[in-house]
Design a protein around this motif. Structure first.
Motif, PDB file in Angstrom:
ATOM      1  N   GLU A 105     -36.869  21.651  -7.976  1.00 13.93           N
ATOM      2  CA  GLU A 105     -35.752  21.075  -6.734  1.00 13.93           C
ATOM      3  C   GLU A 105     -34.646  22.403  -6.839  1.00 13.93           C
ATOM      4  O   GLU A 105     -33.978  22.685  -6.009  1.00 13.93           O
ATOM      5  N   ALA A 106     -34.147  22.409  -8.682  1.00 17.51           N
ATOM      6  CA  ALA A 106     -32.605  22.478  -8.640  1.00 17.51           C
ATOM      7  C   ALA A 106     -33.018  24.470  -8.283  1.00 17.51           C
ATOM      8  O   ALA A 106     -31.880  25.148  -8.615  1.00 17.51           O
ATOM      9  N   ARG A 107     -33.833  24.684  -8.582  1.00 21.29           N
ATOM     10  CA  ARG A 107     -34.298  26.154  -8.347  1.00 21.29           C
ATOM     11  C   ARG A 107     -34.608  26.529  -7.246  1.00 21.29           C
ATOM     12  O   ARG A 107     -34.363  27.694  -7.086  1.00 21.29           O
ATOM     13  N   THR A 108     -34.768  26.428  -6.103  1.00 23.23           N
ATOM     14  CA  THR A 108     -34.735  26.219  -4.793  1.00 23.23           C
ATOM     15  C   THR A 108     -34.412  25.664  -3.849  1.00 23.23           C
ATOM     16  O   THR A 108     -33.324  25.334  -3.785  1.00 23.23           O
ATOM     17  N   LEU A 109     -34.083  27.021  -2.576  1.00 26.84           N
ATOM     18  CA  LEU A 109     -32.352  27.008  -2.090  1.00 26.84           C
ATOM     19  C   LEU A 109     -32.888  27.246  -0.346  1.00 26.84           C
ATOM     20  O   LEU A 109     -34.241  27.819  -0.070  1.00 26.84           O
ATOM     21  N   THR A 110     -32.393  25.951   0.373  1.00 26.06           N
ATOM     22  CA  THR A 110     -32.873  26.882   2.066  1.00 26.06           C
ATOM     23  C   THR A 110     -32.488  26.694   2.859  1.00 26.06           C
ATOM     24  O   THR A 110     -31.259  25.534   2.740  1.00 26.06           O
ATOM     25  N   CYS A 111     -31.424  27.940   3.848  1.00 24.74           N
ATOM     26  CA  CYS A 111     -30.096  27.697   4.130  1.00 24.74           C
ATOM     27  C   CYS A 111     -29.996  28.812   5.378  1.00 24.74           C
ATOM     28  O   CYS A 111     -31.449  29.665   5.676  1.00 24.74           O
ATOM     29  N   ARG A 112     -29.656  29.308   5.929  1.00 22.69           N
ATOM     30  CA  ARG A 112     -29.141  30.505   7.066  1.00 22.69           C
ATOM     31  C   ARG A 112     -28.265  30.855   6.090  1.00 22.69           C
ATOM     32  O   ARG A 112     -27.529  31.096   5.732  1.00 22.69           O
ATOM     33  N   VAL A 113     -28.124  32.007   6.319  1.00 21.00           N
ATOM     34  CA  VAL A 113     -27.265  33.429   5.922  1.00 21.00           C
ATOM     35  C   VAL A 113     -26.797  34.470   7.453  1.00 21.00           C
ATOM     36  O   VAL A 113     -27.860  34.714   7.163  1.00 21.00           O
ATOM     37  N   ASP A 114     -26.072  34.600   7.138  1.00 20.45           N
ATOM     38  CA  ASP A 114     -25.263  35.322   8.452  1.00 20.45           C
ATOM     39  C   ASP A 114     -24.710  36.459   7.808  1.00 20.45           C
ATOM     40  O   ASP A 114     -24.718  36.838   6.492  1.00 20.45           O
ATOM     41  N   SER A 115     -24.880  37.824   9.081  1.00 17.76           N
ATOM     42  CA  SER A 115     -24.843  38.835   8.173  1.00 17.76           C
ATOM     43  C   SER A 115     -23.512  39.135   8.037  1.00 17.76           C
ATOM     44  O   SER A 115     -22.297  38.169   8.280  1.00 17.76           O
ATOM     45  N   LEU A 116     -23.531  39.619   6.272  1.00 14.78           N
ATOM     46  CA  LEU A 116     -22.322  39.742   5.629  1.00 14.78           C
ATOM     47  C   LEU A 116     -21.634  38.438   5.245  1.00 14.78           C
ATOM     48  O   LEU A 116     -20.299  38.092   4.707  1.00 14.78           O
ATOM     49  N   ALA A 117     -22.511  37.489   4.816  1.00 14.64           N
ATOM     50  CA  ALA A 117     -21.710  36.395   4.382  1.00 14.64           C
ATOM     51  C   ALA A 117     -23.190  36.029   3.364  1.00 14.64           C
ATOM     52  O   ALA A 117     -24.028  37.321   3.048  1.00 14.64           O
TER      53      ALA A 117
END
Length: 384
Positions: A105-117
């Motif tokens: 869980e500490a090594r997992t990331l769930t998100c949205r990454v916008d263009s140029l972000a």
């Protein structure tokens, strides 16, 4: 007759042209034009990964007492340099030792990454149980020492030429092997027990603490783009230093030692360079050149086509010969790769590159750049 021999697979493709003169006298090519018949910006996310270490360091405050800063944490930075967002983005950060010390869980990331972000996943060393770190250190140390000892005899095989018949003194290979064993084992122990604190800080002492060298962290990731196309992969993670270095973990935090390498120049052939803007398609760009095709002969040259953004373009070339004759190529498709942050490729719109020597030389084609780079915040000359 125009013959397109090859369109290269470079990020900015080069087209290899051969123009044949079937007449009885020399023909002069005075210019060429590029017609961008259509262009579609590529929204595929372009994801790059690197880590940073917030080294613990002492900052002086002039005459006032200084302060210690930095929490010795490790941050994984995800940059999306593509021209579209990474939707439903999920990644798993992996490295053999970190997989044992940090839960999934500490090594997992769930998100949205916008263009140029960008997005960040942080590993906090305070989450490591001290007694568990000591057990993992002993386990990994024993495995690494076994592998190191098993490889030591390879020295004898690599240096089997060190015999008296080849001019070496009696027993020289044994003495060299003994020295090699001592140096290799010493370097191994130093990498697994490092000085407490950073060697450049006031905390550095002769005391050594258990240390785990970390090797080749990777990320396994998946996402979708704004056209609902799925993307996934496994990528290596770059270090804070372009030349690499060594990443370590102790019970109190992460540290990084940079490595520095010498650079050397590369050489290539002659190329005409053009730069298109897919946001302005359709459009036409004209460049003045001077090339002569001998009677019944062939002239050959390259044109490199770049773009301000990654795109798929339909383009067509035309060449003006002897002042009034226009020869056109057939339209063809071209995919150009230019994610954000990759402008500085050493070429500008309108450059003629002569690269036959060890040092590059550039000649302007004396055409007016069609991009108002000042309005785009890119400085005086746009490079690709």
């Amino acid at each position: 007759m125009i013959r397109v021999t090859k369109v290269s697979d470079n990020f900015f493709p080069e087209i290899d042209f051969s123009l044949k003169n079937s007449g009885g006298s020399a023909a002069l090519i005075s210019s060429f034009a590029l017609h961008i018949l259509a262009a579609r910006i590529d929204p595929t996310p372009v994801l790059n990964f690197h880590y940073t270490v917030d080294e613990r360091r002492f900052l002086w405050r002039g005459d006032s007492p200084g302060d210690w800063e930095g929490d010795a944490s490790l941050s994984l930075i995800i940059n999306n340099n593509g021209w579209g967002p990474a939707e439903e983005y999920r990644l798993l950060f992996s490295e053999p030792a970190l997989d044992l010390l940090f839960p999934i869980e500490a090594r997992t990331l769930t998100c949205r990454v916008d263009s140029l972000a960008s997005a960040t996943l942080k590993l906090d060393p305070k989450a490591i149980d001290q007694s568990y770190f000591a057990r993992v250190h002993r386990q990994l140390l024993d495995m690494a020492r076994f592998d190191m000892e098993k490889k030591l005899p390879e020295f004898l095989r690599r240096n089997s030429h060190m015999t008296k018949g080849n001019g070496y003194e009696h027993g020289e290979i044994e003495r060299s092997y003994a020295q090699y064993q001592e140096e290799t084992r010493g370097a191994f122990e130093r990498s697994w027990y490092r000085p407490r604190g950073h060697p450049w800080s006031l905390e550095a002492t002769e005391e050594r603490v258990p240390t785990i060298p970390l090797h080749s962290p990777i990320v396994t990731w998946s996402c979708s783009d704004n056209h609902d196309r799925q993307h996934s992969g496994t990528s290596t993670v770059g270090s804070p230093n372009p030349d690499g270095g060594s990443l370590y973990l102790t019970a109190t935090g992460f540290s990084f030692d940079p490595r520095f390498l010498a650079k050397c120049a590369l050489v290539s052939d002659r190329t005409y360079c053009v730069l298109i803007d897919p946001d302005q398609a359709p459009q036409q760009r004209t460049y003045t050149i001077s090339r002569q095709i001998p009677a019944a002969g062939v002239d050959r040259f390259h044109i490199r086509v770049g773009a301000t953004k990654s795109c798929e373009a339909t383009i067509q070339f035309e060449f003006v010969v002897d002042g009034d004759k226009v020869i056109k190529s057939n339209p063809f498709e071209m995919k150009i790769w230019n994610p954000a942050g990759s402008w500085n490729h050493g070429f500008a719109d309108g450059d003629e590159i002569l690269r036959g020597n060890s040092v590059w030389e550039k000649e302007s084609l004396h055409s007016f750049p069609f991009l108002d780079t000042a309005d785009r915040g890119l400085g005086k000359s746009l490079r690709f």
